[in-house]
Design an enzyme around this catalytic site. Structure first.
Site, PDB file in Angstrom:
ATOM      1  N   GLU A  62       0.877  -1.159   0.000  1.00 20.35           N
ATOM      2  CA  GLU A  62       0.000   0.000   0.000  1.00 20.35           C
ATOM      3  C   GLU A  62       0.923   1.219   0.000  1.00 20.35           C
ATOM      4  OE1 GLU A  62      -2.742   0.086   3.291  1.00 20.35           O
ATOM      5  OE2 GLU A  62      -3.581   1.989   2.604  1.00 20.35           O
ATOM      6  N   ARG A 307       5.631 -13.597   9.579  1.00 23.13           N
ATOM      7  CA  ARG A 307       6.305 -12.359   9.218  1.00 23.13           C
ATOM      8  C   ARG A 307       7.696 -12.311   9.826  1.00 23.13           C
ATOM      9  NH1 ARG A 307       2.895  -8.109   9.527  1.00 23.13           N
ATOM     10  NH2 ARG A 307       4.477  -6.572   9.898  1.00 23.13           N
ATOM     11  N   LYS A 317       4.812   0.454  10.516  1.00 21.46           N
ATOM     12  CA  LYS A 317       4.917   1.747   9.815  1.00 21.46           C
ATOM     13  C   LYS A 317       4.568   2.893  10.745  1.00 21.46           C
ATOM     14  CE  LYS A 317       3.655   0.275   5.196  1.00 21.46           C
ATOM     15  NZ  LYS A 317       2.449   0.074   4.401  1.00 21.46           N
TER      16      LYS A 317
HETATM   17  P1  ATP Z   1       2.929  -2.318   8.237  1.00 26.97           P
HETATM   18  O1  ATP Z   1       2.256  -3.228   9.203  1.00 26.97           O
HETATM   19  O2  ATP Z   1       4.337  -1.991   8.571  1.00 26.97           O
HETATM   20  O3  ATP Z   1       2.135  -1.102   7.906  1.00 26.97           O
HETATM   21  P2  ATP Z   1       1.852  -3.635   6.005  1.00 26.97           P
HETATM   22  O4  ATP Z   1       1.822  -5.096   5.954  1.00 26.97           O
HETATM   23  O5  ATP Z   1       0.582  -2.993   6.375  1.00 26.97           O
HETATM   24  O6  ATP Z   1       3.058  -3.172   6.915  1.00 26.97           O
HETATM   25  P3  ATP Z   1       1.864  -3.329   3.185  1.00 26.97           P
HETATM   26  O7  ATP Z   1       2.325  -2.206   2.341  1.00 26.97           O
HETATM   27  O8  ATP Z   1       0.426  -3.662   3.153  1.00 26.97           O
HETATM   28  O9  ATP Z   1       2.318  -2.974   4.665  1.00 26.97           O
HETATM   29  O10 ATP Z   1       2.746  -4.622   2.944  1.00 26.97           O
HETATM   30  C1  ATP Z   1       3.072  -5.124   1.689  1.00 26.97           C
HETATM   31  C2  ATP Z   1       3.438  -6.569   1.831  1.00 26.97           C
HETATM   32  O11 ATP Z   1       4.551  -6.717   2.703  1.00 26.97           O
HETATM   33  C3  ATP Z   1       2.312  -7.388   2.415  1.00 26.97           C
HETATM   34  O12 ATP Z   1       2.141  -8.531   1.600  1.00 26.97           O
HETATM   35  C4  ATP Z   1       2.791  -7.743   3.791  1.00 26.97           C
HETATM   36  O13 ATP Z   1       2.299  -8.983   4.186  1.00 26.97           O
HETATM   37  C5  ATP Z   1       4.301  -7.757   3.622  1.00 26.97           C
HETATM   38  N1  ATP Z   1       4.982  -7.501   4.882  1.00 26.97           N
HETATM   39  C6  ATP Z   1       4.900  -6.401   5.643  1.00 26.97           C
HETATM   40  N2  ATP Z   1       5.630  -6.530   6.761  1.00 26.97           N
HETATM   41  C7  ATP Z   1       6.214  -7.750   6.723  1.00 26.97           C
HETATM   42  C8  ATP Z   1       7.093  -8.498   7.587  1.00 26.97           C
HETATM   43  N3  ATP Z   1       7.523  -8.000   8.746  1.00 26.97           N
HETATM   44  N4  ATP Z   1       7.486  -9.729   7.189  1.00 26.97           N
HETATM   45  C9  ATP Z   1       7.070 -10.233   6.030  1.00 26.97           C
HETATM   46  N5  ATP Z   1       6.247  -9.604   5.178  1.00 26.97           N
HETATM   47  C10 ATP Z   1       5.807  -8.380   5.504  1.00 26.97           C
HETATM   48 MG    MG Z   2      -1.051  -3.800   5.043  1.00 35.66          MG
END
Ligand code: ATP
Ligand code: MG
Length: 604
Positions: A62, A307, A317
């Site tokens: 996103e 994760r 984030k």
């Molecule tokens: P945050 O929780 O930091 O805001 P998010 O998952 O909401 O991260 P996205 O931009 O939606 O952020 O993530 C893009 C992709 O990265 C998703 O498929 C998510 O599952 C993956 N991702 C995010 N953080 C991790 C992590 N710590 N380990 C593995 N994959 C991750």
């Molecule tokens: Mg997300």
């Protein structure tokens, strides 16, 4: 740009996704799919040739913030699996939420996925997609669900909806709007789209089962009214799809075979399957029309993995934003940040980040990985390729009292050393010895502690690649602080000459000539937090900040490092790996960031 080759690592660590895809590809599970050349509905793909990609995966960020090390894990997993199985990985911006999404983040994400070495251009086709381009289909799919009796417009308040959803122990209760006629639902939904209702006054919901033990199946919301400007679609829409509705559809339109996400989405999987199956099914309406079949089978499948959690690092984030906003760090690319922009500025190599991702495999648990795994990967990469150099990071002058008498005051003795001990082809670095040089303050002790083999009165050491010297004492200021160290050269002991080994010494010290050394700023970084799990158990990470996470030193580096460009990496003998800072470094006023020390400083 070429994708990192398959031979990056030989022994592949445990990765259940790799095993699964291998078996599915062998069994031809996805072999019959067609690809319309661009994302699209079932008919679009059916009209195209057989899909040349054996599997399709995606990385779907996103665009609401900067990528961090957790994202790198996901990027390397998806792009790596696609590469290894003759597939394609799409870079898809999941930009269905009009708020908080900005072009700045889109650009930064593209830059960092490229930096990691991955490419979404395959055979002349760019697989860079925006979920917001699928709004038309999502809307059409929603009307189809309404017509099929599988969705309704709910006019309850948000509070009422929350109350009637139930919880883990209590089933939900049906909304009074749940059984309204199809025609009325359709009319209302179109009014929602046409801006005839206020934000938040009603939502479109799936009609599944308010008593389902899986709360995600209790008539989840599909569309909400939100008058917000969207960075891609402008003001075309005042209704926006919910993430849970949008994401499976995005996967299906892009012909994704494996939709890999993190474990917290496990409970969403039944919904993911329900939705796509309902859109793929055909059915005959009461008026005799045959509708549906909007998607083709086989449908994408969701798979969850644990994760990445790195010790001493936070990857939320929201919390990273707090570090920036509260000026605890100097911006998103502060070299202490676990953002990819921060890691790049710190000097980490893309190969090291990829190796960390590969080495940590993929599992079904949210394990904590020791930060040392990432550091070890950087060190392994740099040990093999970074040119060596000498730097003095906490300088004190060393005066060679008998220099003028032995060689003449103006004499400079040329010295050289290999740029890299294992790479003679990189040649020699040249510098020279003179009557005054910079040495490390810690290399002199007026009264040596036990086992100290460096400079103390009467002791002999070798100036590395130079000559043996004998310490005579020091000069001090009024406060007793050492202002210079005094020594004499021991004649005929130049490194590489026949006499060099005649005089045995126990210590060798690094140095930089005062006449040819280059003044430099040296940023030394340490972990940002003092606890391995900074935000564990709901702890405020601000309570465990490491006050010494950044140290700025003024030192000297050898003349071979004069006038460097940014992003150059070196091993400073005994001090660790350093990089010229990509923001603050100037050829005439060099700034080096310490990437990591020479040894693992993270393991407990
Ligand atoms: P945050 O929780 O930091 O805001 P998010 O998952 O909401 O991260 P996205 O931009 O939606 O952020 O993530 C893009 C992709 O990265 C998703 O498929 C998510 O599952 C993956 N991702 C995010 N953080 C991790 C992590 N710590 N380990 C593995 N994959 C991750
Ligand atoms: Mg997300």
């Amino acid at each position: 740009m070429s994708a990192p080759s398959k031979n990056d690592t030989t022994a592949k660590p445990a990765n259940f996704l790799r095993t699964l895809i291998e078996r599915e590809v062998q069994d031809g599970v996805y072999a019959q799919r067609h690809w319309g050349g661009t994302p699209g509905d079932g008919a679009h793909h059916a009209a195209g040739p057989a899909d040349p990609a054996k599997v399709r995966l995606r990385f779907p960020p996103e665009p609401n913030g900067y990528l961090h090390i957790g994202h790198a894990k996901s990027i390397c997993l998806n792009f790596g699996l696609a590469r290894d199985f003759g597939g394609v990985c799409h870079l898809r911006f999941d930009d269905t939420n009009p708020e908080a999404e900005e072009q700045e983040y889109v650009d930064a994400i593209i830059e960092m996925v490229r930096w990691l070495g991955w490419s979404w251009d395959v055979g002349g086709t760019s697989h860079l997609y925006y979920a917001s381009n699928y709004f038309d289909f999502m809307y059409r799919a929603a009307e189809h669900l309404i017509e099929a009796g599988l969705a309704y417009v709910d006019e309850q308040s948000a509070d009422q909806m929350r109350a009637s959803r139930g919880d883990f122990t209590t089933p939900g209760t049906n909304s009074p709007w749940r059984d309204r006629p199809v025609a009325e639902n359709l009319a209302r939904f179109r009014e929602m789209r046409d801006g005839r209702h206020a934000d938040g006054s009603m939502v479109l919901r799936a009609r599944i089962d308010m008593a389902s033990p899986n709360i995600n199946l209790r008539d989840p919301a599909l569309y909400r009214i939100k008058r917000a400007h969207h960075h891609n679609t402008g003001d075309t829409w005042c209704i926006y799809p919910m993430y849970a509705y949008a994401h499976p559809i995005e996967d299906a339109l892009e012909n994704i075979t494996h939709s890999i996400c993190t474990l917290e989405f496990e409970d969403q999987r039944p919904w993911y399957d329900w939705l796509l199956n309902k859109l793929a099914d055909t059915l005959t309406l009461p008026d005799g029309r045959v509708v549906g079949g909007l998607l083709n089978r086989p449908l994408p499948k969701q798979h969850e993995f644990g994760r990445l959690n790195l010790s001493y690092v936070i990857t939320s984030k929201r919390k990273l934003r707090a570090l920036v906003d509260e000026r605890i760090v100097d911006g998103w690319d502060d070299p202490r940040m676990p953002t990819l922009a921060g890691l790049r500025r710190r000097g980490y190599t893309p190969a090291a980040v990829r190796k960390m991702a590969e080495d940590t495999g993929a599992s079904k648990t949210n394990a904590w990985i020791d930060y040392g795994v990432l550091e070890g990967a950087v060190r392994g990469d740099l040990e093999a390729q970074a040119p060596r150099a000498m730097a003095v990071i906490d300088p004190v002058p060393l005066k060679l009292g008998n220099w003028a008498e032995l060689f003449g005051a103006e004499h400079r003795e040329p010295c050289s050393a290999p740029a890299h001990p294992q790479h003679p082809e990189l040649g020699q670095r040249r510098f020279s010895l003179g009557p005054q040089v910079w040495i490390e303050r810690e290399d002199f002790a007026e009264t040596p502690p036990k086992g100290f083999f460096r400079l103390f009165p009467g002791n002999r050491v070798r100036l590395k690649y130079g000559m043996v010297i004998e310490c005579r004492g020091c000069e001090k200021d009024a406060d007793g602080r050492v202002t210079s160290v005094l020594a004499n050269v021991v004649p005929d002991t130049k490194s590489g000459t026949p006499g060099a080994d005649a005089v045995k010494v126990k210590g060798t010290i690094t140095w930089v000539g005062m006449h040819d050394g280059v003044a430099a700023t040296l940023n030394l970084y340490d972990r940002l937090f003092t606890e391995a799990q900074p935000d564990a158990g709901g702890r405020d990470f601000r309570e465990v900040l490491n006050p010494g996470s950044k140290q700025v030193l003024r030192g000297f580096v050898e003349p071979s490092l004069a006038a460097l460009p940014a992003d150059m990496r070196f091993q400073f003998e005994r001090h660790g790996y350093f990089v010229t800072d990509r923001v603050d470094h100037r050829a005439e006023s060099p700034v080096f960031n310490r990437i990591t020390g020479l040894k693992d400083g993270w393991a407990k």
